[in-house]
Design an enzyme around this catalytic site. Structure first.
Site, mmCIF file in Angstrom:
data_model
loop_
_atom_site.group_PDB
_atom_site.id
_atom_site.type_symbol
_atom_site.label_atom_id
_atom_site.label_comp_id
_atom_site.label_asym_id
_atom_site.label_seq_id
_atom_site.Cartn_x
_atom_site.Cartn_y
_atom_site.Cartn_z
ATOM 1 N NE ARG A 104 32.758 47.922 49.041
ATOM 2 C CZ ARG A 104 33.053 47.679 48.711
ATOM 3 N NH1 ARG A 104 33.858 47.501 48.164
ATOM 4 N NH2 ARG A 104 34.091 46.523 49.693
ATOM 5 N NE ARG A 125 39.677 39.812 47.254
ATOM 6 C CZ ARG A 125 38.799 39.984 48.569
ATOM 7 N NH1 ARG A 125 38.331 39.555 49.072
ATOM 8 N NH2 ARG A 125 38.593 41.354 47.992
ATOM 9 C CD GLU A 170 37.689 36.723 42.884
ATOM 10 O OE1 GLU A 170 36.606 36.113 44.106
ATOM 11 O OE2 GLU A 170 37.614 38.241 43.853
ATOM 12 C CG LEU A 203 27.320 43.068 37.326
ATOM 13 C CD1 LEU A 203 26.251 43.492 36.609
ATOM 14 C CD2 LEU A 203 28.322 44.779 37.788
ATOM 15 C CG ASN A 246 39.500 36.611 51.282
ATOM 16 O OD1 ASN A 246 39.864 37.177 51.708
ATOM 17 N ND2 ASN A 246 37.965 36.585 50.047
ATOM 18 C CB ILE A 305 24.117 41.118 40.837
ATOM 19 C CG1 ILE A 305 23.938 41.212 42.321
ATOM 20 C CG2 ILE A 305 22.860 41.820 39.926
ATOM 21 C CD1 ILE A 305 24.459 42.487 42.717
ATOM 22 N N GLY A 306 25.306 38.989 39.045
ATOM 23 C CA GLY A 306 26.231 39.142 37.253
ATOM 24 C C GLY A 306 25.565 37.537 36.904
ATOM 25 C CD GLU A 307 29.122 34.478 39.323
ATOM 26 O OE1 GLU A 307 27.984 33.114 39.818
ATOM 27 O OE2 GLU A 307 30.138 34.470 39.465
ATOM 28 C CG ASN A 308 23.285 33.779 40.987
ATOM 29 O OD1 ASN A 308 23.356 32.158 40.383
ATOM 30 N ND2 ASN A 308 24.259 33.779 42.150
ATOM 31 C CG HIS A 343 35.998 42.661 42.504
ATOM 32 N ND1 HIS A 343 34.827 44.159 41.993
ATOM 33 C CD2 HIS A 343 36.151 42.688 43.571
ATOM 34 C CE1 HIS A 343 34.344 43.453 43.464
ATOM 35 N NE2 HIS A 343 34.346 42.984 44.219
ATOM 36 C CB ALA A 378 28.411 42.652 48.237
#
Ligand code: ADP
Length: 420
Positions: free
Chosen positions: A265, A115, A407, A233, A8, A355-358, A204, A235
């Site tokens: 953003r 990527r 990814e 979810l 990336n 955020i979604g994972e943690n 994404h 950054a």
């Protein structure tokens, strides 16, 4: 054994992961930051514990810039060195992988997957990089001026240093090319679409593709028979409706600026307000875009931080932090509701990314507001981080899943499948 690198490349940074394929085993990962500076930072993690990151203590020989894990299995190389450009960065990294004994020589790396942020309508799947592909990636810089030129630079630099490795481009937008025109078109004069490609491309895609496939496996169903809503979810944040195994709609738009509130953003804003503010603040187009990309979102509302962790820590005492969290949750549930309506139902919602994972509390705040369509959180099951688990109750009509995204693995798999 054949190794594949997932890359990336950003304008001043380069992230990579080296995988043993087809075993899908991560053998090293790292990042080179501040490319172009005299004090670029190179970090390479390798050994058994790289994912767990339990890096403590120093090795006996500090000059090696290597720290080791408590159990002695995992290692981290970290150094500050002058690095002029991407070519030098990659050269340094490959040389270091050899010095550290991670690879024996460069030839072991038989594939490199890159990527690429914008693939426009030209790419609906990953492709082997040819001159023609590279020329198209260059042309698509119009759509992603901050990203595509850097991605292309990374591809060219790797091609020079590893001319025999298969070079593959994996586009963030490809997965969303299945969206119907009803969902990808804006209500603008149609000629802008035909003339300029003015439409929604999303982003994404590699993450949404990965977690949707995992969700189907977890639910023991064929992806084609499921209606899913995947919530990436991090950054950067985006939400995707997946129907018949394909992306049906997604919250990011022509660029990754659209959709839900993100770290910095803005997400969706009335476009006329942008001009109104720009005029009053006397901002140039670039300055205004910078406000929308870098100074808005959680940071802009809270005024204190773009990091959800910081906001959660002070939400009881800081009104702005609380407001930023509430707006974030509100935008997420609006999109989910919209997608339930668009798909006329949903079988499961999937949380992924930082955020979604943690974040146990953020997942709870979101799911609690979605009870109307029959999703019920199991608080005990939800009390986890970064694991692949179902977090809804056993009698929940709609399932809630937590699936860490990957990814890099998806990129490596695409390289592998194009090797044949
Ligand atoms: P990106 O890939 O878009 O840079 P990530 O997916 O790595 O982002 O997510 C990074 C974000 O995840 C951070 O900005 C941080 O707010 C959030 N995050 C990480 N851990 C937690 C946590 N325990 N609770 C809440 N937010 C977290």
């Amino acid at each position: 054994m054949a190794k594949t690198m997932a890359v990336n490349a950003g304008s001043s940074s380069l992230k990579f992961q080296l995988l043993e394929m087809p075993a899908e085993q991560v053998i090293a990962q790292g990042v080179i930051e501040r490319i172009g500076m005299d004090d670029a930072i190179v970090t390479i993690k390798y050994g058994a514990e790289i994912v767990a990151e339990r890096l403590v203590g120093h090795s006996d020989d500090d000059e090696d810039h290597i720290t080791i894990t408590k159990d002695g299995k995992g290692k981290k190389y970290e150094n500050v060195v002058p690095i002029k450009n991407h070519q030098q960065a990659i050269n340094f990294m490959l040389q270091k992988l050899t010095d550290l004994g991670i690879i024996e020589d460069f030839q072991e790396i038989t594939g490199v997957g890159h990527r690429v942020v914008a693939g426009g309508e030209w790419f609906n799947h990953s492709v082997v990089v040819t001159d023609e592909v590279l020329a198209k990636i260059d042309r698509l810089a119009d759509y992603a001026p901050l990203h595509n030129p850097a991605n292309a630079m990374g591809i060219r630099a790797f091609q020079k240093l590893l001319p025999d490795a298969l070079s593959v481009a994996v586009f963030d937008t490809s997965f969303h090319q299945t969206m119907p025109d009803v969902n990808y078109l804006y209500s603008l004069p149609y000629e802008y679409y035909t003339r300029y490609g003015a439409r929604k491309y999303g982003a994404h895609g590699t993450s949404h593709r990965y977690v949707s496939a995992r969700a189907a496996a977890m639910l023991g169903k064929d992806l084609k028979d499921l209606k899913l809503i995947t919530l990436h979810l991090g950054a950067g944040a985006s939400i995707t409706a997946i129907k018949d195994g394909k992306s049906f709609d997604t919250s990011m738009g022509f660029s990754p600026l659209a959709g839900v509130t993100m770290a910095t953003r803005a997400g969706d804003v009335d476009p006329s307000l942008v001009y109104y503010i720009q005029e009053r603040e006397g901002l140039t187009n670039d300055e205004m875009l910078n406000v929308l990309n870098k100074k808005s979102g959680l940071l802009g509302i809270s005024t204190i931080s773009s990091d959800m962790r910081d906001l959660l820590d002070v939400q009881d005492t800081n009104e702005h932090a609380k407001l930023a969290i509430n707006i974030f949750i509100n935008r997420v549930i609006k999109y989910v509701g919209q997608y339930v309506a668009e798909m006329n139902g949903v079988d499961a919602i999937v949380f992924t990314a930082g955020i979604g994972e943690n974040s146990v509390p953020v997942r709870k705040m979101i799911v609690d507001k979605l009870s109307y369509f029959g999703v019920k959180l199991d608080d005990e099951k939800n009390n986890v981080r970064g694991e692949e688990v179902e977090i809804s109750t056993s009698d929940s009509k709609v399932k809630a899943l937590l699936i860490p995204t990957n990814e890099e693995l998806m990129i490596a798999r695409d390289v592998e499948s194009l090797k044949a």
